[in-house]
Design a protein around this motif. Structure first.
Motif, short mmCIF file in Angstrom:
data_model
loop_
_atom_site.label_atom_id
_atom_site.label_comp_id
_atom_site.label_asym_id
_atom_site.label_seq_id
_atom_site.Cartn_x
_atom_site.Cartn_y
_atom_site.Cartn_z
N SER A 186 53.45 32.87 -104.54
CA SER A 186 54.71 33.33 -105.13
C SER A 186 55.85 32.43 -104.66
N CYS A 187 56.66 31.99 -105.62
CA CYS A 187 57.82 31.16 -105.31
C CYS A 187 58.71 31.12 -106.54
N ARG A 188 59.80 30.42 -106.42
CA ARG A 188 60.71 30.27 -107.55
C ARG A 188 60.72 28.82 -108.02
N ILE A 189 60.67 28.65 -109.33
CA ILE A 189 60.76 27.32 -109.92
C ILE A 189 61.87 27.34 -110.97
N SER A 190 62.28 26.17 -111.40
CA SER A 190 63.30 26.07 -112.44
C SER A 190 62.74 26.61 -113.76
N PHE A 227 64.05 34.31 -89.72
CA PHE A 227 62.85 34.35 -90.55
C PHE A 227 62.95 35.54 -91.50
N THR A 228 63.50 35.28 -92.69
CA THR A 228 63.63 36.33 -93.71
C THR A 228 63.13 35.78 -95.04
N PRO A 229 61.84 35.54 -95.16
CA PRO A 229 61.32 34.92 -96.39
C PRO A 229 61.39 35.83 -97.61
N LEU A 230 61.46 37.15 -97.40
CA LEU A 230 61.43 38.09 -98.52
C LEU A 230 62.74 38.85 -98.60
N PRO A 231 63.18 39.24 -99.78
CA PRO A 231 64.42 40.02 -99.91
C PRO A 231 64.33 41.39 -99.26
N GLU A 232 63.11 41.98 -99.22
CA GLU A 232 62.94 43.29 -98.60
C GLU A 232 62.95 43.13 -97.07
N LYS A 233 63.92 43.73 -96.39
CA LYS A 233 64.09 43.53 -94.96
C LYS A 233 62.90 44.06 -94.16
N HIS A 239 73.76 30.09 -86.91
CA HIS A 239 74.40 30.32 -88.22
C HIS A 239 73.81 29.39 -89.29
N GLN A 240 73.60 28.16 -88.90
CA GLN A 240 72.99 27.21 -89.84
C GLN A 240 71.61 27.67 -90.26
N LEU A 241 70.82 28.11 -89.29
CA LEU A 241 69.46 28.56 -89.61
C LEU A 241 69.47 29.82 -90.46
N LYS A 242 70.40 30.74 -90.15
CA LYS A 242 70.48 31.96 -90.95
C LYS A 242 70.89 31.64 -92.39
N ARG A 243 71.83 30.70 -92.53
CA ARG A 243 72.26 30.31 -93.88
C ARG A 243 71.10 29.67 -94.66
N LEU A 244 70.36 28.81 -93.98
CA LEU A 244 69.20 28.22 -94.62
C LEU A 244 68.17 29.28 -94.98
N GLY A 245 67.98 30.25 -94.07
CA GLY A 245 67.02 31.33 -94.34
C GLY A 245 67.39 32.10 -95.58
N GLN A 246 68.69 32.33 -95.78
CA GLN A 246 69.13 33.05 -96.97
C GLN A 246 68.99 32.20 -98.24
N VAL A 247 69.29 30.90 -98.08
CA VAL A 247 69.21 30.00 -99.24
C VAL A 247 67.77 29.84 -99.70
N TRP A 248 66.87 29.71 -98.73
CA TRP A 248 65.47 29.49 -99.08
C TRP A 248 64.70 30.80 -99.29
N VAL A 285 55.93 31.93 -98.89
CA VAL A 285 56.15 32.46 -97.54
C VAL A 285 55.66 31.48 -96.47
N ASN A 286 54.49 30.91 -96.66
CA ASN A 286 53.96 30.02 -95.63
C ASN A 286 54.81 28.75 -95.48
N VAL A 287 55.28 28.21 -96.59
CA VAL A 287 56.14 27.02 -96.52
C VAL A 287 57.48 27.38 -95.87
N TYR A 288 58.01 28.55 -96.24
CA TYR A 288 59.27 29.01 -95.66
C TYR A 288 59.16 29.11 -94.14
N CYS A 289 58.13 29.78 -93.67
CA CYS A 289 57.98 29.99 -92.24
C CYS A 289 57.78 28.67 -91.49
N LYS A 290 57.01 27.76 -92.09
CA LYS A 290 56.81 26.47 -91.43
C LYS A 290 58.12 25.69 -91.36
#
Length: 772
Positions: free
Chosen positions: A469-473, A690-696, A624-633, A639-644
């Protein structure tokens, strides 16, 4: 003899025997002498005769010399005089002959000019043109004579030019009376409104009186042909015909031609009706143009002309044939570009219906050939219509490439969610056929000897080879749908079209590889989210490329099937394309993290408030930078790519902090406490990025697995223990190189930390001795 003997005897040289021998010899010599005397007596008369002949020859030679002298002195002089007189008379004769011929030519020119003027006054244009051409031919004959120049020739040339222009003026007036264009003022392109207001009047129908003498249009056209001006007039007429009649009928579907026949004029005008379709069908266009040419053929073009200079058997040609040679190429190109091209089907199922267009094209050309507007050869128009399969493939490929390029240059950030259950909307492909591939039968659970087969029969999950599962254009999803639709179109097309469509699909992927990284270069470098989406796009395309060729292998033409055409060779390139973009973004993020930590003043002298504040601020900025990236991604990466990715960036921050603290030479108790508090911030808040999914509630699992993705996590925690531990606890954690501390730090690093944290005492020395 006796005398000789006496002489010899007297000499005393001869004996008796020799004397006899000598006598015999002398006797023989006497015989020879007698023979000579006899021959001489016979030769003497012959010699005397020869001498007489010589004397006669000498006399003749003397006479010849006398005659030669007389000839050279008298006759030669008279002969030269005669030859000179003959040459002079001959030259005079030639001059007289030349003058006579010139006078005859001048007489012919004068007579032709007079007859031309008479015929022109009587409006006998053909005779007038012929006389004018006759005079011009005679003048050219005179001018071609070398060394013969007369002032009268220049005067005659001027007179002929004046008479020619005068006649062309009269013919031009007659031409304008015969063909009248009523055109609205316009500049540039001809609009529909301008065409509706345009009219063509043909005053070419002869009256009753003219019918007897012959139609005036024939006289005017034949005279123009004789003078060599017909081509220019006809070319101008053809250009007006194309610009104001033929091309508008092709371009404007609503335009309809109207014809009106009056007693002395034929009128062609237009009206505009609301079209049923945006584009006219070829059949409708052909009917309109056929109507125009039938009217022109009836009232203007069906005129035979004498063309002796042309390469024709009878030297006659109709005006329609001349006009066709001038405008057919441009007209056929316009019909192809603005009519037949638009009628090419966009779907292979409609190709069979195109036979009607081919038949209509054949009938259209046949009608034009009957009117002698076209020759008997096959034209480009009919060739284009018959080659519909090739044009269909070319048009289809062009449309596919254009649509693909539009999708590639659209915005990347418009995304759709891809799940393992997602699939491209594709109609059911035909089955490859049971005769080609045998189905595998399920093996029996019992072996031949009756024993049980203990092989694991557990099947793989249906999602094993699915894209996570991921998002594409959304544009990439549409691009993939376009690819599948094009390949599906290829399965029901001809062999040639199938091959062209297959390679067009390959070209789509090659264009993506070349266009997207260049067109979106700035955005991919600047925005982490777009870099992540681009990474997913490339992986999504590579995922489909693996099986794309195999899916259509048994549905395409034998050419592609036999060559095992596939797209597998493109997979590594697309994976590399996505990874390179993502790695570049990761390098940018790492550099930002290290730049922020560089403002922490090396974590030294934390008892100083400014230093502590700077270090605290640096750590907060990194988090803050990591949290912002976590939200953007979030919800973009699998999930596995996000966590890595997040683990790699967090590990970069922790490794930098550990390196800087281990490098400190002196750490006071207060410094240690403050460093510990800073490290605790990282340990407590670091996993929260580490927040790969919208559901907390679903993210807790991945936050608990942080040590799996962060290589330096345990090292960082051991460092925190050291900052708060005493010497004995540190020694216990080392455990002779077998404890948890030894797994994370080297002996040199632990000794460096002990020297920085503790004063130089015997206990410290003992502890250092145990660290080996």
């Amino acid at each position: 003899g006796s005398l000789v003997a006496a002489v010899l005897a007297h000499s005393g040289r001869l004996d008796k025997d020799d004397l006899g021998t000598r006598v015999r010899r002398l006797s023989r010599r006497g015989e020879v002498c007698n023979m000579i005397n006899k021959k001489y007596s016979e030769f003497l008369p012959s010699m005397q005769s020869a001498e007489e002949l010589v004397a006669q020859v000498d006399g003749l030679s003397s006479n010849i010399d006398v005659l030669r002298t007389d000839i050279e002195s008298k006759v030669q002089r008279d002969l030269n005089v005669a030859v000179a007189e003959f040459t002079e008379l001959k030259q005079q004769l030639e001059r007289d002959t030349l003058v006579l011929s010139v006078l005859k030519k001048l007489q012919e020119i004068d007579r032709a000019i007079k007859e031309h003027k008479t015929a022109l006054r009587e409006k006998k244009y053909i005779a007038a043109a012929q006389q004018l051409e006759k005079a011009r031919s005679s003048l050219r004959n005179l001018e071609s004579r070398k060394g013969f120049e007369l002032k009268i020739l220049r005067a005659l040339g001027t007179e002929l030019t004046v008479q020619t222009q005068n006649m062309l003026y009269h013919l031009g007036e007659e031409w304008q009376k015969l063909i009248v264009w009523q055109l609205p003022p316009s500049k540039g392109e001809i609009s529909l409104e301008a065409v509706v207001l345009s009219e063509l009047h043909l005053h070419t129908m002869p009256s009753k009186e003219e019918e007897i003498a012959g139609p005036p249009v024939v006289s005017v056209l034949q005279a123009l042909a004789v003078l060599g001006e017909l081509h220019t007039r006809l070319k101008t007429f053809g250009q007006f015909l194309l610009k104001y009649i033929l091309k508008p009928l092709i371009s404007y579907p609503s335009l309809q031609p109207l014809t009106e026949e009056q007693p002395d004029v034929f009128i062609l005008r237009f009206k505009s009706e609301e079209p049923a379709l945006d584009e006219s069908s070829p059949m409708e266009v052909f009917d309109k143009i056929k109507l125009i040419f039938e009217a022109l053929h009836k009232y203007l073009l069906n005129v035979p002309l004498e063309q002796p200079g042309e390469d024709r058997k009878d030297g006659r040609v109709t005006l329609a044939e001349l006009l066709g040679e001038l405008i057919w190429e441009e007209l056929s190109n316009c019909l192809i570009q603005h009519c037949l091209v638009n009628s090419i089907p966009t779907n292979s199922s409609k190709l069979e219906q195109y036979t009607e267009v081919i038949k209509s094209t054949e009938e259209f050309e046949k009608a034009l050939k009957n009117m002698q507007f076209l020759k008997g050869d096959t034209t480009d128009l009919l060739k284009y219509a018959r080659n519909v399969n090739s044009h269909f493939a070319s048009k289809k490929c062009q449309d596919v490439i254009a649509a693909a390029r539009t999708l590639m240059t659209s915005e990347i950030h418009n995304t759709v969610k891809i799940t393992p259950d997602s699939c491209v909307a594709l109609p059911q492909l035909p089955h490859p056929g049971s005769g080609d591939h045998l189905k595998m039968q399920k093996p029996c659970n019992l072996l031949h000897n009756g024993t049980v087969n203990l092989e694991n029969e557990t099947k793989l999950s249906q999602y094993t080879f699915s894209l996570p599962s991921c998002r594409i254009s959304s544009s990439v999803e549409q691009l993939m749908e376009l690819v599948y639709q094009t390949l599906l179109e290829a399965t029901v097309s001809t062999d040639q079209c199938c091959v062209q469509l297959f390679y067009s699909v390959r070209r789509i992927f090659q264009l993506f590889y070349e266009v997207v990284p260049t067109y979106h270069k700035e955005s991919l470098q600047k925005f982490p989210q777009l870099a992540a989406i681009h990474h997913n796009n490339c992986m999504y395309l590579a995922h489909h490329l693996l099986t794309l060729g195999h899916q259509f292998r048994f549905c395409t033409t034998n050419i592609l099937s036999n060559e095992a055409a596939s797209f597998v060779d493109l997979v590594p390139a697309f994976r590399r394309l996505g990874m390179e973009c993502f790695k570049a973004q990761m390098r940018v993020q790492k550099e930002e993290i290290l730049e922020r930590l560089s403002s922490a003043r090396n974590f030294a002298n934390m008892d100083d408030e400014e230093n502590f504040h700077a270090a605290n601020k640096a750590i907060r900025q990194v988090l803050h930078q990591l949290k912002r990236l976590g939200q953007v991604w979030q919800d973009v990466f699998p999930v596995n790519v996000y966590c890595k990715a997040m683990g790699t960036l967090l590990n970069t921050a922790l490794a930098e902090i550990v390196t800087r603290i281990v490098a400190l030479e002196d750490i006071s108790a207060e410094d240690a406490d403050r460093l510990y508090s800073l490290c605790r911030i990282m340990v407590e808040e670091g996993p929260q990025v580490f927040t790969p999914l919208p559901e907390k509630d679903k993210n807790k699992k991945y936050q608990e697995e942080v040590p799996i993705y962060v290589q330096k996590w345990m090292t960082f925690k051991e460092l925190m223990i050291i900052l708060q531990a005493n010497l004995q606890e540190i020694v216990d954690q080392w455990a002779d190189g077998k404890g948890p501390l030894a797994a994370e730090f080297s002996a040199a690093e632990v000794k460096s930390l002990i020297r920085a944290l503790f004063q130089n005492t015997e206990r410290r020395a003992a502890a250092l001795a145990k660290i080996k």
